[in-house]
Scaffold this active site. Structure first.
Site, PDB file in Angstrom:
ATOM      1  N   ARG A   1       0.819  -1.212   0.000  1.00  0.00           N
ATOM      2  CA  ARG A   1       0.000   0.000   0.000  1.00  0.00           C
ATOM      3  C   ARG A   1       0.856   1.267   0.000  1.00  0.00           C
ATOM      4  NH1 ARG A   1      -4.320  -0.515   2.957  1.00  0.00           N
ATOM      5  NH2 ARG A   1      -3.772  -2.701   3.073  1.00  0.00           N
ATOM      6  N   THR A   2       1.952   1.269   0.728  1.00  0.00           N
ATOM      7  CA  THR A   2       2.818   2.453   0.747  1.00  0.00           C
ATOM      8  C   THR A   2       3.485   2.653  -0.619  1.00  0.00           C
ATOM      9  OG1 THR A   2       3.243   2.119   3.093  1.00  0.00           O
ATOM     10  CG2 THR A   2       4.770   3.545   1.924  1.00  0.00           C
TER      11      THR A   2
ATOM     12  N   LYS B   1      23.241 -10.866  -1.187  1.00  0.00           N
ATOM     13  CA  LYS B   1      24.637 -11.268  -1.380  1.00  0.00           C
ATOM     14  C   LYS B   1      25.545 -10.512  -0.436  1.00  0.00           C
ATOM     15  CE  LYS B   1      23.559 -11.751  -6.274  1.00  0.00           C
ATOM     16  NZ  LYS B   1      23.433 -10.771  -7.360  1.00  0.00           N
TER      17      LYS B   1
ATOM     18  N   ARG C   1      12.012   1.888   2.182  1.00  0.00           N
ATOM     19  CA  ARG C   1      11.297   1.183   3.247  1.00  0.00           C
ATOM     20  C   ARG C   1      12.234   0.070   3.698  1.00  0.00           C
ATOM     21  NH1 ARG C   1       5.745   0.915   5.427  1.00  0.00           N
ATOM     22  NH2 ARG C   1       5.558  -1.121   6.405  1.00  0.00           N
TER      23      ARG C   1
ATOM     24  N   HIS D   1       7.470   6.720  10.165  1.00  0.00           N
ATOM     25  CA  HIS D   1       6.785   6.593   8.870  1.00  0.00           C
ATOM     26  C   HIS D   1       6.180   7.975   8.613  1.00  0.00           C
ATOM     27  CE1 HIS D   1       4.840   5.007   5.493  1.00  0.00           C
ATOM     28  NE2 HIS D   1       3.940   4.202   6.045  1.00  0.00           N
TER      29      HIS D   1
END
Ligand code: ZN
Lengths: 156, 308
Positions: B53-54, B82, B103, B131
């Site tokens: 959603r973000t 890696k 994020r 956030h």
């Protein structure tokens, strides 16, 4: 002034005197070995006293590093674990300078962040703790924004 | 006020005037869309943990301003697996992106990214920490519903309900609301109350935070009821969880005695703390709230890219 413990000239010295070097006194007893780890180099001759009596901080520690004069800049990290400590510089058994641990605004890469999910515990990146309160010393991690009592933190 | 080149990492980095500027810019874009504002600009979305959603909201915002989007949302497909450091990933992406949305599951990852990157970083959520675009959209939503939040007048009463201990959205929103002289009510299960850090912050700002015993009381006394999820893993005893869950669930019947102007917000996704029958009441505002995320993210993109 002769190099001596804060308890006065008449009492028996609790830790061996050094001819020259640095004496860190009035360390909270439990932090004494951390101070050794923080300041002493592998080659240094170090004298340590733990759980000595002190009217100022209860049970204290004393660390004497022979042959090396630690500049103020070096000891500023001490403020995190022993903000009450005093530093004396010794030459030929005389105290030639004495100062309190200076309190920086920021501790750069000195203590690990206590938040296990903090990015500094997962990436190779220096930690940064900002002083938010001096007494009791409280710091805030620049990255995860959590605040911690300084004496809870472990040193890098 | 210049926002060009500025990072959006934490709501604590924004003063009251900054917040007002963002809200006003979002309002302008909502009234007058600017479909070419960011033409020729490229936004990279680095989603080290999935949040559909973000990510969709940021991508929609960029597209609506005429910009382009690249990115990943699957860590398995990147070199992080890696062992590439976050700093190295940023040093690569900043070579071609004009703005980076990150994020990341670790607290503080966005701030670290900002210390590496020459282009603006927007934090799309860093672990349990911040956030900020959610906080801006929450504020925008409240200010749009109740203009007196920013214009002054009788203080708004905002109630927070649910998990107030671990819910980062409520922490950031409370910090932001401290700029706006509101009254705050809290309803939380024992052990999940608002942490002292945030209560102290509110106290210092002169904000009254009053714990109330029931959701019913919060409903009766609030202008805005901000609901959050209760997560089962916070409760050692499943029976206790079942019991508490029931008392933190709101339904249409409970809203019978609510003031007409009460609006219910929720950062979404909801699980069952808001019954479906609430959706049809005039109090439900959580989907409109999520919709406001687009225009708020447009404003932030336009601002940090120096186009507003
Ligand atoms: Zn941290």
């Amino acid at each position: 002034m002769k190099e001596r413990d804060g308890s006065g000239a008449h009492k028996v010295r609790q830790v061996e005197a050094i001819a020259s070097g640095t004496v860190i006194d009035h360390i909270p007893a439990a932090m004494t070995l951390k101070v050794v780890n923080l300041l002493a180099e592998v080659e240094d001759q170090v004298f340590v006293g733990i759980n000595l009596r002190s009217s100022r901080v209860g049970r204290k520690g004393v660390v004497k590093i022979a042959g090396r004069e630690l500049p103020e800049r070096t000891v500023s990290s001490l403020a995190l674990i022993a903000p009450q400590a005093t530093i004396s510089i010794i030459r030929d058994y005389e105290v030639i300078a004495k100062y309190q641990v200076p309190m920086p605004d920021v501790f750069a890469d000195i203590a690990r962040c206590d938040n296990p999910n903090c990015v500094t515990n997962h990436e190779r990146w220096p930690t940064r703790m900002e002083v938010v309160l001096r007494d009791p010393l409280t710091v805030r991690c620049t990255y995860c924004e959590r605040t911690f009592a300084a004496n809870e933190l472990s040193l890098i | 006020m210049t926002f060009a080149g500025r990072h959006v990492l934490s709501i604590s980095d924004f003063a009251r005037a900054d917040i007002l500027h963002v809200l006003a810019s979002a309002g302008r874009l909502e009234r007058e869309p600017r479909p070419d504002l960011l033409a020729g600009r490229l936004m990279a979305t680095l989603f080290f943990e999935p949040s559909t959603r973000t990510r969709l909201s940021f991508e929609a915002a960029m597209h609506k301003l005429g910009g382009r989007v690249i990115g990943f949302s699957d860590v398995g497909s990147t070199s992080t697996k890696k062992g590439e450091s976050l700093a190295d990933t940023l040093r690569m992406v900043e070579q071609y992106a004009d703005v980076i949305v990150i994020r990341h599951p670790r607290d503080g990852a966005a701030r670290l990214a900002s210390e590496v990157s020459r282009v603006p970083i927007i934090n799309g959520g860093d672990g349990a920490n911040q956030h900020p675009t959610q906080t801006f959209l929450d504020l925008y939503t409240i200010a749009k519903l109740f203009p007196r939040l920013v214009d002054g007048g009788e203080p708004l009463t905002i109630a927070f309900a649910g998990d107030l201990r671990y819910g980062r959205t409520v922490h950031s929103l409370l910090v932001a609301l401290c700029h706006f002289g509101v009254r705050v009510l809290t309803v939380a299960p024992r052990g999940l109350e608002m942490p002292d850090t945030y209560l102290n912050h509110a106290f210092t700002a002169g904000i009254d935070v009053e714990p109330v015993p029931s959701l019913q009381e919060a409903v009766r006394r609030s202008d805005v009821l901000y609901m959050t999820r209760l997560q089962e893993e916070r409760f050692p005893d499943p029976l206790e969880f079942g019991h508490i869950k029931a008392s933190y669930r709101i339904n249409a019947a409970m809203l019978a005695g609510a003031p007409a102007h009460l609006r219910i917000l929720h950062p979404l996704p909801r699980v069952n703390e808001i019954a479906i029958d609430v959706d049809r009441t005039e109090h439900a505002h959580y989907f409109a709230q999520a919709g406001n995320g687009i225009v708020v993210r447009q404003a932030l993109l336009g601002l940090v890219l120096g186009k507003m």
